[in-house]
Design an enzyme around this catalytic site. Structure first.
Site, PDB file in Angstrom:
ATOM      1  N   CYS A 132      -8.391   4.663  -4.046  1.00  0.00           N
ATOM      2  CA  CYS A 132      -8.128   3.368  -3.610  1.00  0.00           C
ATOM      3  C   CYS A 132      -8.001   3.151  -2.327  1.00  0.00           C
ATOM      4  CB  CYS A 132      -6.624   2.844  -4.170  1.00  0.00           C
ATOM      5  SG  CYS A 132      -6.238   0.932  -3.888  1.00  0.00           S
ATOM      6  N   VAL A 133      -8.779   2.517  -1.427  1.00  0.00           N
ATOM      7  CA  VAL A 133      -8.610   2.647   0.214  1.00  0.00           C
ATOM      8  C   VAL A 133      -7.423   1.600   0.511  1.00  0.00           C
ATOM      9  CG1 VAL A 133     -11.308   2.676   0.247  1.00  0.00           C
ATOM     10  CG2 VAL A 133     -10.397   0.384   0.049  1.00  0.00           C
TER      11      VAL A 133
END
Length: 291
Positions: A132-133
């Site tokens: 998850c950026v």
């Protein structure tokens, strides 16, 4: 000189990784502040209701609701960030290895099925879903509950903020769909720089736009991951259309959210341990003990 350049590049790289986290945090608190202003100052709009007891209770209920959602977003995000999804400290004994196990040459250890190496986190992640950026963290077996709960409250909070900002759209479009109103909604930054609108009008238009766009994006993420949870899949398995680990709807819920899956979403304080057979299922790929 080369060493200095390498250090600067590494710091710049870390800042780029952290930028989505800071931006996400800024937007969450900005939206909360704007909605609080709408509740405390702008609503209710009717003059005869401004100083009534109903108005006071209305504001209290709305403020409690939005800060309950904000608290759950922040708490679940913090627990998600602080809960390591890696395989460190989980096992790993050679007797439990079976079909589907692989050897990670980067981590120099055997890894069970559904485990893969993340080159951003630089570690093997147990039941890895994706990196998850927005949190700069991998979504895996240990922190999936917090990730899903955070998405739930972000979705409900953005839905609430979008409805509260409906009055903003009404005010902007009250004189009809003109070029000025359309540009203010689509490109508020340009309108501010060119001096066509005030800073206050820009702030309201920008946050209202952010609520709508954010709600659409978070809705897509949230319902997609609900779909995956119900099917017992990870994102990587969905790409390949495989469902070898589905335990049925109830089993998938217990396996992902724990034995108290029906209430654990209310607060991260509610303990909801994963069943013992579920942990064995993640590590060995089988519900049979000792495999």
């Amino acid at each position: 000189m080369t060493s200095l350049g390498s250090r600067l590049f590494c710091r710049l790289e870390r800042m780029c990784y952290r930028l989505p986290v800071f931006l996400n945090t800024f937007l969450v608190f900005s939206i909360t502040g704007e909605v609080s202003y709408l509740v405390m100052v702008e609503a209710p709009l009717e003059a005869d209701q401004q100083k009534t007891a109903w108005s006071a209770w209305w504001k209290v209920v709305h403020l409690l609701s939005q800060y309950f959602m904000l608290g759950n977003i922040c708490w679940n995000a913090l627990l998600f960030y602080r809960t390591s999804p890696s395989i460190k400290g989980v096992f790993l004994g050679g007797e439990g290895m079976g079909q589907g196990w692989r050897y990670c040459y980067t981590c120099e250890t055997h890894t069970p099925p559904r485990c893969s190496h993340c080159y951003d986190c630089k570690v093997c992640v147990l039941r890895r879903d994706h990196h998850c950026v927005f949190f700069d963290q991998c979504v895996g077996f240990r922190n999936y509950r917090y990730f899903l709960s955070c998405l739930l409250f972000m979705w409900s909070g953005l839905l609430y903020a979008t409805l509260m900002n409906a009055e903003v759209f009404i005010v902007i479009l009250k004189e009809g769909v003109t070029l000025h109103s359309v540009l203010l909604l689509l490109i508020p930054w340009i309108m501010l720089i060119s001096g066509q609108v005030t800073a206050q009008a820009f702030a309201f238009a920008f946050i209202a736009d952010t609520c709508v766009v954010g709600f659409l994006l978070v809705s897509a993420f949230f319902f997609f991951h609900l779909f995956l949870m119900f099917r017992g899949q990870t994102t990587r398995e969905w790409y390949s259309s495989r469902r070898p680990y589905s335990l049925g709807l109830l089993g998938n819920l217990r396996h992902t959210l724990g034995v108290r899956w029906y209430v654990c979403w209310l607060s991260p304080l509610i303990s909801s341990p994963i069943p013992g057979d579920g942990i064995n299922f993640v590590v060995t790929g089988s519900l049979e003990p000792g495999r």
